[in-house]
Design a protein around this motif. Structure first.
Motif, PDB file in Angstrom:
ATOM      1  N   TRP A   1      31.524  33.678 -73.348  1.00 20.76           N
ATOM      2  CA  TRP A   1      32.411  32.647 -72.801  1.00 20.76           C
ATOM      3  C   TRP A   1      33.347  33.224 -71.739  1.00 20.76           C
ATOM      4  O   TRP A   1      33.870  34.324 -71.865  1.00 20.76           O
ATOM      5  N   SER A   2      33.563  32.460 -70.683  1.00 23.42           N
ATOM      6  CA  SER A   2      34.491  32.841 -69.612  1.00 23.42           C
ATOM      7  C   SER A   2      35.658  31.871 -69.600  1.00 23.42           C
ATOM      8  O   SER A   2      35.484  30.655 -69.769  1.00 23.42           O
ATOM      9  N   VAL A   3      36.861  32.407 -69.375  1.00 26.29           N
ATOM     10  CA  VAL A   3      38.057  31.560 -69.362  1.00 26.29           C
ATOM     11  C   VAL A   3      37.992  30.523 -68.249  1.00 26.29           C
ATOM     12  O   VAL A   3      38.629  29.467 -68.318  1.00 26.29           O
ATOM     13  N   ASN A   4      37.212  30.802 -67.225  1.00 21.51           N
ATOM     14  CA  ASN A   4      37.071  29.849 -66.113  1.00 21.51           C
ATOM     15  C   ASN A   4      36.406  28.549 -66.554  1.00 21.51           C
ATOM     16  O   ASN A   4      36.506  27.529 -65.882  1.00 21.51           O
ATOM     17  N   ASN A   5      35.708  28.601 -67.707  1.00 21.49           N
ATOM     18  CA  ASN A   5      35.021  27.403 -68.183  1.00 21.49           C
ATOM     19  C   ASN A   5      35.931  26.489 -68.991  1.00 21.49           C
ATOM     20  O   ASN A   5      35.483  25.474 -69.524  1.00 21.49           O
ATOM     21  N   GLY A   6      37.191  26.873 -69.140  1.00 18.07           N
ATOM     22  CA  GLY A   6      38.134  26.013 -69.848  1.00 18.07           C
ATOM     23  C   GLY A   6      38.153  26.263 -71.344  1.00 18.07           C
ATOM     24  O   GLY A   6      37.433  27.121 -71.873  1.00 18.07           O
ATOM     25  N   LEU A   7      39.010  25.477 -72.040  1.00 18.57           N
ATOM     26  CA  LEU A   7      39.227  25.687 -73.478  1.00 18.57           C
ATOM     27  C   LEU A   7      38.478  24.680 -74.355  1.00 18.57           C
ATOM     28  O   LEU A   7      38.686  24.634 -75.559  1.00 18.57           O
ATOM     29  N   SER A   8      37.612  23.895 -73.758  1.00 22.34           N
ATOM     30  CA  SER A   8      36.934  22.858 -74.533  1.00 22.34           C
ATOM     31  C   SER A   8      35.933  23.418 -75.536  1.00 22.34           C
ATOM     32  O   SER A   8      35.475  22.700 -76.413  1.00 22.34           O
ATOM     33  N   VAL A   9      35.599  24.700 -75.418  1.00 27.20           N
ATOM     34  CA  VAL A   9      34.598  25.284 -76.323  1.00 27.20           C
ATOM     35  C   VAL A   9      35.232  25.943 -77.541  1.00 27.20           C
ATOM     36  O   VAL A   9      34.533  26.498 -78.381  1.00 27.20           O
TER      37      VAL A   9
END
Length: 779
Positions: free
Chosen positions: A163-171
């Motif tokens: 997971w990358s922080v650029n993908n947001g916190l929805s995961v």
């Protein structure tokens, strides 16, 4: 001090020092001590304190009280491992892979997707919201389990590693929360009653009822005390589910999670133990009662030249390690009073071996054959006396005498006293001159006695052995690994659990068995099973010398006809009894490969919610494509068709032969077979120790010993795997096939089908041969 001594002192300090309750404070250079005010402030802020010399900074600021308790437990266990294991426990401590699945007795997952309560505290705190939620879950479980759990770990790996922080916190809620529980003792974990505060303690009782809800009730106990309590009604065989029920109740109550979102790796493998066996505990009392009755009657026999001095049960059913605990049979009784059947009665029954010793005498013959004949004479006299005095039905063959009583069949064996004395006094070298039956009986009796003691120490040992035996048989390794060898392998993980604790759950014990099988260094190390700490240093040296002697006998390629596994005990220091001939080196490689695959699947099932079509049942399904040919048997011609776990089917391969089922054998007695028949005629319908699968395999091995190797399931499988032996599949053999059609593999398989006519359903050549016609095997 040496480096290892420094390590020991440090670990001991971590595990036992009282300084942790006050905290560790390292003052600044030139400063005598840290002020009292600073200590109070740190103590109020952190559960664990290691104050840095720079002043006021706590190096353990991220450590929770629960995490530190686990650290202390690990330090204490490591010290014990270094003390108990050879070479200071280096391999166990530093070279053994440990993950949650093998570390914890009970592994659980909580699916928290969409659980908005997790984020109620926000993201601006020093502790992330999911860490606070971990503490909340841990607090609930610690309060609920109390002294049932030695340690509890709650971990939320809330994002995948990629997971990358650029993908947001929805995961952040996609991954489940993991819970690992180590049991304190089996007695506490399996207890069905939890006692709370006394009725007079109003505030505590109110808090107890608030926590447990409708499960709490006021009860009066035998000592006269009236207290709040929780009762988890449970049958004896399902006590291992009590802890699971506790977790499901409190998590569902306090976190508002449905049962579908609480996944516990506890009972998923129970189907393999219950299938074809029913309640494994229900008949144990009946069996032990029947044995006690037989034992008393044997000792009371007066019309023998020598009295019966001892009676010992040998069958695995008596030590609760039999996959199919015997059920009492309607026809195996002194008197048959009622013939009303609620279900079909099996026409076959398995005898249970019992060993008898007689009083000492110097009149026994010295010749081996004469000794065996004398023992047979004694057994016949014993059977006649039991029949005459007590009305017990006895049947005799050239080798055995069977006694029918209380619903069971007991097969009597006599251990010759002189043979036992020779074994005890003169060791293994002299034992080779003892009659083989006496040697076999002696090793059986020693094994039965020791493993029975082990079962009394670890009640979970029996179910783990049964799972291990099911796995070995399901993957067609019955001929490679004897039942007694499986029992000793499982015994090893209980006696040598380091660097872990003793397993306290079925799945955990089973996983450790598979890891032992797949990871042990069988090529360079003997496996020594010391059940009662009977082995001295000289015994261990003798075992290692025997192992090296066997290893030197291997050829240049490292292979030999000798067994690949060296399993030694105090009564078998040369590994002759259970692993003297098998598994061979090649069989062991196959076993290891299957075990490794099962370890990976079982570990994956513990941590993942969905793994496609591969579920728990696949641990006991063997891939038939791994054989050169397979023989499928008629299910309704197996002696115990109800024991078949998964019917075998093959979608690929060339059908070489098909056969119709024989009408000469039925596995069940129908009501019409029992109607208006005298008792003795009915008992004659009972087939003792009859197994067409075993007879068929014996005939195939005799007929095709140099052609193919057989792989089978002795617990009731309906398939036999065939692999061509190297000599048969060599280039020279292939040339012979072209010149002589009699050596054609399909021709060989057709002949094998003829050997099993009426029992063979079909034969498939999985490596498709040249065009061959379909042959119908006559019934």
């Amino acid at each position: 001090m040496k480096a290892i001594e420094i390590v020991r002192v440090t670990l001991n300090f971590i595990a036992t020092s009282e300084s942790w309750s006050r905290g560790l404070y390292f003052p600044k250079t030139g400063q005598s001590s840290i002020t009292k005010e600073e200590k109070i402030q740190l103590k109020e802020s952190f559960p664990v304190i290691i104050c840095h010399p720079s002043g006021g900074f706590n190096l353990a600021f991220r450590m929770s009280r629960n995490g530190f308790n686990r650290l202390q437990d690990e330090a204490a266990l490591t010290l014990k491992c270094m003390e108990k294991c050879r070479d200071g426990g280096f391999e166990e401590v530093f070279m053994t892979k440990i993950d949650y699945a093998v570390k914890y007795d009970y592994c659980m997952r909580l699916n928290l997707k969409g659980k908005t309560e997790v984020y109620a505290s926000g993201f601006c705190l020093d502790d992330e919201c999911w860490r606070l939620y971990e503490e909340k879950v841990h607090g609930i479980l610690a309060k609920a389990l109390n002294d049932k759990a030695k340690s509890i770990q709650v971990t939320w790996g809330n994002t995948q590693c990629q997971w990358s922080v650029n993908n947001g916190l929805s995961v952040l809620d996609k991954e489940p929360l993991f819970i690992g529980i180590s049991v304190s003792t089996l007695e506490k974990a399996f207890s069905i009653v939890d006692i709370g505060p006394n009725a007079e303690s109003n505030d505590e009782a109110l808090e107890f009822r608030k926590f447990w809800g409708e499960k709490a009730e006021l009860r009066r106990f035998k000592d006269g005390r009236i207290a709040e309590s929780i009762v988890w009604e449970s049958e004896q065989w399902s006590r291992h589910l009590v802890l699971k029920r506790i977790v499901e109740h409190v998590i569902g109550r306090h976190l508002s999670l449905s049962m579908e979102n609480i996944i516990c790796a506890v009972d998923q493998l129970d189907f393999s133990l219950l299938h074809g066996a029913g309640d494994p505990v229900a008949y144990s009392g009946n069996l032990l009662g029947a044995f006690d009755l037989l034992s008393k009657r044997l000792r009371l026999i007066e019309d023998l030249p020598l009295k019966v001095s001892s009676v010992q049960p040998l069958d695995s059913a008596f030590r609760f390690t039999s996959v199919f605990p015997p059920e009492p049979h309607l026809l195996a009784n002194e008197k048959i009073e009622s013939l009303r059947l609620n279900k079909y009665a099996p026409s076959c029954i398995q005898p249970l071996e019992v060993m008898i010793q007689l009083e000492g005498s110097g009149n026994w013959p010295m010749d081996e054959i004469a000794i065996e004949k004398t023992k047979s004479s004694f057994l016949i006299q014993i059977g006649e006396s039991l029949q005459k005095t007590w009305g017990m039905t006895c049947t005799a063959t050239e080798n055995d005498v069977d006694v029918l009583t209380a619903g069971y069949v007991f097969r009597l064996k006599i251990l010759h006293e002189r043979g036992l004395n020779l074994l005890n006094k003169e060791g293994n070298n002299q034992a080779k001159r003892v009659p083989s039956t006496d040697k076999k009986l002696f090793t059986h009796s020693q094994h039965a006695s020791m493993t029975n003691d082990l079962q009394s120490r670890y009640s979970i040992y029996g179910p783990v052995v049964r799972l291990a035996k099911r796995w070995v048989a399901s993957h067609l390794f019955s001929a490679c690994l004897l039942e007694e060898a499986v029992e000793l392998l499982v015994a090893y993980i209980f006696l040598n659990p380091f660097p872990l604790g003793v397993p306290c759950s079925r799945i955990n014990g089973f996983l450790r068995f598979l890891r032992l099988l797949s990871q042990y260094d069988w090529t360079y190390s003997p496996l020594i099973v010391d059940i009662n700490n009977d082995l001295s240093p000289s015994d261990e040296k003798e075992i290692n010398d025997n192992f090296l002697l066997r290893r030197k006998g291997r050829g240049e390629n490292g292979q030999s006809m000798e067994a690949g596994m060296f399993l030694a005990t105090v009564y078998d220091k040369a590994s002759e009894s259970w692993t003297g001939l098998s598994p061979s080196v090649l069989e062991l490689k196959r076993l290891v490969a299957y075990a490794r695959s099962s370890v990976n699947l079982l570990t994956k099932l513990t941590f993942e919610d969905e793994v496609g079509p591969y579920r728990w049942e696949c641990l006991f399904r063997t891939p038939l494509s791994n054989y050169d040919a397979i023989i499928l048997l008629h299910k309704n011609k197996l002696p115990y068709p109800q024991r078949l776990l998964f019917p075998s089917e093959a979608d690929n391969g060339k059908i070489i032969a098909r056969g119709n089922p024989s009408k000469s054998f039925q596995p069940f007695l129908l009501p019409k077979d029992l109607k208006n028949k005298p008792a003795e005629a009915l008992k004659n319908k009972l087939l003792i120790d009859f197994d067409p699968s075993r007879s068929f395999i014996r005939d195939l091995e005799k007929e095709f010993s140099n052609t193919f190797k057989l792989w089978h399931d002795s617990l009731g499988g309906d398939v036999i795997g065939l692999t061509w032996k190297e000599s048969y599949s060599s280039k020279k053999r292939k040339q012979e096939e072209d010149e002589n059609e009699a050596h054609n593999p399909s021709k060989v398989l057709k002949v094998a089908g003829q050997v099993g006519k009426g029992f063979v359903r079909s034969i498939l050549f999985l490596k498709a041969p040249k065009a061959h016609e379909l042959i119908l095997i006559p019934s």
